[in-house]
Design an enzyme around this catalytic site. Structure first.
Site, PDB file in Angstrom:
ATOM      1  N   ASP A  20       0.813  -1.212   0.000  1.00 36.44           N
ATOM      2  CA  ASP A  20       0.000   0.000   0.000  1.00 36.44           C
ATOM      3  C   ASP A  20       0.844   1.260   0.000  1.00 36.44           C
ATOM      4  OD1 ASP A  20      -2.120   1.817   0.374  1.00 36.44           O
ATOM      5  OD2 ASP A  20      -1.937   1.664   2.540  1.00 36.44           O
TER       6      ASP A  20
ATOM      7  N   ASP B 210      -2.067   5.738  -5.306  1.00 39.67           N
ATOM      8  CA  ASP B 210      -2.284   4.856  -4.163  1.00 39.67           C
ATOM      9  C   ASP B 210      -2.620   3.439  -4.603  1.00 39.67           C
ATOM     10  OD1 ASP B 210      -2.855   3.729  -1.734  1.00 39.67           O
ATOM     11  OD2 ASP B 210      -4.694   4.849  -1.395  1.00 39.67           O
TER      12      ASP B 210
END
Length: 372
Positions: free
Chosen positions: A77, A261
């Site tokens: 992430d 992201d």
């Protein structure tokens, strides 16, 4: 925090790129998870924004902790900075996930610092520990990570989901306890030559994709990589010059902020702008901020302008099929100032454009991905 795998063999010197294969959730399963619960955010105690709930993430991969190794499926992430996995001391909220058991590791070192993070859906808590991390075959010594003992804030989606934890790849300033990230330690321990990593996200079960540590793989993209400087070394935040659909601009007056992201599988943006785009495309709101539409591959393109260069998403890129209908890969999320308003360029964007995260030079690079 705005936002997988069989190992390819141990790497003992920092001369080779390290490939971490990634797994992809089935489109039907993914779409159903998205429409059952939209992403949300919370303000943490220090004023930062914690965005991802992660149950909607589509890609994940394997890491190993301890000696002998204990395996975990995690989301890589770029919208967060902490590494956490379920602990053997976790209550029932961790379900049947793989759990780290410190008593079974000869390289475990106790820490005990409290770990508390507030997701949009609720709190997650535990404590910090140290152990050896196997990250794609790279052996990282004394990696600090969180053992989660209460994951109730993530709800049933985590309890029943495919991933056991998160490996954050944003900048360490976002860490809950100012812990060096896993990739920070990879670099500081001299395990890669270049302080950068890149994502190739597959678009089918046969094309699953990979996270590459230490550089880029020209086989996965065509043309030159265009680099964009970060606005700040916190999230992977860049300037979005414009977003147009059929000649209409949707970034408001002047430039806007965007976060790249990998922990967010779709695109997100301010609700008023997303609603306008959805209406233009003929999509219908099914839950607040989430849209479905017929799988119309003749619909208009979305054209993003970043550092003066256009990046186009066609309907084949932003529509995610589920039976006779498609999920619009764009969702409303209103993030307050000073962090927002902003757009999130998640996996829908990163699947089309091979993405390079250059830690050393604080920049992000994009090139058109090559899929089989």
């Amino acid at each position: 925090m705005i936002k997988a795998l069989s190992l390819m063999g141990a790497i003992s010197v920092a001369t080779a790129l390290v490939r971490v294969p990634m797994k992809k959730r089935d489109n039907h399963e993914f779409v159903q998870s998205v429409i059952s619960k939209k992403p949300s955010f919370k303000l943490s105690d220090d004023g930062s924004i914690v965005i991802n709930d992660y149950e909607n993430s589509q890609y994940y991969g394997e890491i190993n902790l301890g000696t002998p190794e204990q395996s975990f499926e995690v989301i890589f992430d770029t919208g967060s900075a902490d590494l956490w996995v379920a602990s053997s001391n976790c209550d029932s909220s961790c379900g049947r996930h793989a759990e780290y058991d410190s008593s079974k590791s000869s390289t475990y070192v106790a820490n005990g610092t409290e770990f508390n993070i507030m997701y949009g859906s609720g709190p997650v808590s535990g404590y910090e520990s140290f152990d050896t991390l196997n990250f794609g075959g790279l052996i990282v010594e004394n990696q600090e990570f969180a053992e989660v003992t209460d994951a109730s804030g993530l709800g049933a989606a985590y309890k029943l989901g495919k991933f056991d934890g998160i490996l954050g790849m944003a900048f360490g300033v976002l860490s809950v306890n100012n812990v060096p990230t896993a990739f920070d330690n990879v670099v500081s321990q001299g395990l890669v030559d270049n302080a950068e990593f890149s994502f190739y996200l597959g678009n089918s079960r046969m094309d699953k994709g990979e996270l590459l540590l230490g550089g880029t793989d020209p086989a996965h993209y065509t043309g030159e990589i265009t680099y964009v400087p970060l606005r700040a070394a916190t999230y992977w935040e860049i300037t979005l010059d414009d977003l147009q659909v059929e000649g209409s601009s949707f970034v408001g007056a002047g430039e806007s902020k965007a976060i790249v992201d990998s922990g967010t599988s779709i695109l997100t943006g301010p609700s008023n702008e997303v609603a306008k785009i959805a209406s233009m495309l003929g999509a219908k709101e099914i839950i607040a901020g989430e849209y479905m539409m017929k799988c119309d591959y003749d619909a208009a393109d979305m054209v993003f302008t970043i550092a003066g260069k256009e990046y186009t998403l066609t309907p084949e890129d932003y529509l995610i099929p589920d039976g006779d209908l498609c999920l619009l890969g764009l969702m409303a999320m209103d993030i307050p100032e000073p962090t927002g308003p902003l757009w999130i360029l998640g996996d829908v964007f990163m699947r089309k454009y091979y993405t390079v995260f250059d830690v050393a030079n604080e920049r992000v690079g994009f090139a058109l991905a090559v899929h089989p």
